[in-house]
Design an enzyme around this catalytic site. Structure first.
Site, short mmCIF file in Angstrom:
data_model
loop_
_atom_site.label_atom_id
_atom_site.label_comp_id
_atom_site.label_asym_id
_atom_site.label_seq_id
_atom_site.Cartn_x
_atom_site.Cartn_y
_atom_site.Cartn_z
N PRO A 132 0.81 -1.23 0.00
CA PRO A 132 0.00 0.00 0.00
C PRO A 132 0.84 1.27 0.00
O PRO A 132 0.45 2.27 -0.60
CB PRO A 132 -0.82 -0.14 1.29
CG PRO A 132 -0.96 -1.61 1.49
CD PRO A 132 0.34 -2.20 1.02
N ALA A 134 4.27 1.20 -0.85
CA ALA A 134 5.51 0.93 -1.57
C ALA A 134 5.20 0.26 -2.90
O ALA A 134 5.20 -0.96 -3.00
CB ALA A 134 6.44 0.04 -0.74
N GLU A 388 4.36 -2.30 -13.38
CA GLU A 388 5.79 -2.44 -13.69
C GLU A 388 6.45 -1.07 -13.82
O GLU A 388 7.38 -0.89 -14.60
CB GLU A 388 6.00 -3.25 -14.96
CG GLU A 388 5.82 -4.74 -14.75
CD GLU A 388 7.13 -5.50 -14.70
OE1 GLU A 388 8.20 -4.88 -14.58
OE2 GLU A 388 7.06 -6.73 -14.75
#
Length: 408
Positions: A132, A134, A388
């Site tokens: 949450p 990071a 990503e």
């Protein structure tokens, strides 16, 4: 080292055509249903397993293709079919690659087969890294792994988020902090075996797009795993941490973040996913413009539409070339001196968002309805600029690489 080429060889063409046929005949007809249901398309995954697409052997052959084009070709064709279903099919691969890259031979042989199951009893796996607080900022990770030497067990506590297959996976690969003082260099990866007490699914996210792919939180509450579940083993971890501590003491030495380096190498695959979605939307728009008549002539005779289609095709081809270049570089050990991996992901992601939006515009009111797939493709395309590493992070990585500044 394989020479860079823009031409697929005969074997690659055969695989591409096989994948395209599966995408056209199996994935596409199911796309709208599973998007509406917002559930994992187990029957489609099982069909992929029966023909050999959903298997470790297939992905290993593409992953080790010396030209580097096996994986991007695979991703483009499957995501041309449908992004949500395709992500359900390839999502296990992220966890498998994590084990292949960091695990011992014994760990690879033990756990990767359990990630896939077989054609009669398919399984999925989850790679759990984001948290949450990071996401792109991997250095802020809070999930902790503490070693219980008396029992030779690791105890994991924390919450992971945005985990593809999170909670429904047979095997979870979890990244956790083992030494908080070392920041991102104090991380390690762990296998959480099936039915391990303390691991549970948290919130399942109802998403804007890729709705056939399961995305959820993973809660780790005093999850105990054997010491053998630390990827690479404790001896290797201790050596790595000792080197990191020594470099930290010396100060001033810039060490590239290993996690960021891994993401940089994997980003072309996400770019290929985006190319597949963009190409699908472009083809729908092109066919519509050729056959739809307005004012007594095909829509494509309108210069405004024709120019849009020309730009769409140009951008798709340019994105594919960037993806292929970065994929070839990664497989052949060429350093990304200009962050070519991030370049490919950035351009392809932005292209997918733009092209799918243009496709809706070309179809007009029809494009805004669910009768035509471009509406779904546009929703799906939004994810490519987020997961990503967001487009903003890609630009930061590129700029820092060009300037020589460290990538944190």
């Amino acid at each position: 080292m394989a020479e860079f080429t823009m031409e697929l060889n005969d074997e690659q063409k055969e695989v591409r055509d096989w994948l395209h046929g599966f995408a056209a005949d199996v994935i596409r007809p199911a796309a709208a249903e599973w998007d509406e249901r917002e559930e994992t398309p187990w029957p489609v995954i099982q069909e992929a397993a029966k023909v050999g697409i959903y298997s470790l052997d297939f992905y290993a052959r593409q992953y080790f293709d010396a030209t580097g084009l096996g994986i991007p070709m695979t991703m483009e064709e499957l995501f041309w079919g449908d992004a949500g279903i395709a992500l359900s099919i390839v999502g296990t691969g992220l966890a498998a690659v994590g084990v292949l890259a960091n695990g011992t031979e014994e760990q690879i042989g033990t756990w990767i087969p359990q990630m896939y199951g077989d054609a009669h009893d398919v399984k999925v796996a989850a790679f759990c890294s984001s948290e949450p607080d990071a996401g792109s900022d991997v250095a802020s990770m809070r999930t902790r792994a503490v070693y219980d030497e008396a029992k030779d067990e690791w105890v994991l506590n924390g919450t992971k988020t945005w985990a593809t297959n999170g909670g429904i996976a047979n095997v979870h690969v979890v990244v956790a902090v083992v030494d908080p003082e070392l920041g991102s260099k104090g991380h390690a990866s762990f296998i959480v075996p099936p039915n391990t007490p303390g691991l549970s699914q948290g919130q399942k996210f109802k998403k804007h797009g890729i709705r056939a792919s399961h995305t959820a939180e993973v809660i780790l509450d005093d999850v105990r795993v054997p010491g053998s579940c630390l990827l690479g083993g404790k001896e290797k971890l201790d050596e790595r941490l000792a080197r990191a501590r020594e470099k930290a003491k010396k100060g001033g030495e810039r060490v590239k973040n290993a996690a960021m380096a891994t993401f940089e190498a994997s980003r072309p695959a996400v770019g290929a996913m985006a190319v597949g979605t963009a190409r699908a939307a472009y083809e729908v728009a092109l066919d519509y413009a050729r056959t739809r008549e307005q004012f007594g002539r095909p829509v494509i005779d309108n210069q405004g539409v024709a120019f849009q289609l020309a730009d769409m095709r140009t951008q798709i081809d340019a994105a594919r070339l960037l993806v292929w270049r970065a994929s070839w570089m990664a497989v052949n050990g060429r350093p990304f001196t200009a962050a070519e991996g991030s370049m490919s992901k950035l351009f392809a992601s932005e292209t997918a968002k733009k092209v799918t939006a243009q496709a809706i515009q070309i179809l007009g009111g029809n494009g805004y309805t669910r009768e035509y797939p471009v509406e779904r493709m546009h929703r799906d395309a939004a994810i490519y600029t987020i997961f990503e590493g967001t487009s903003e992070i890609q630009r930061l990585v590129i700029a820092r690489t060009l300037s020589g500044l460290p990538i944190r």
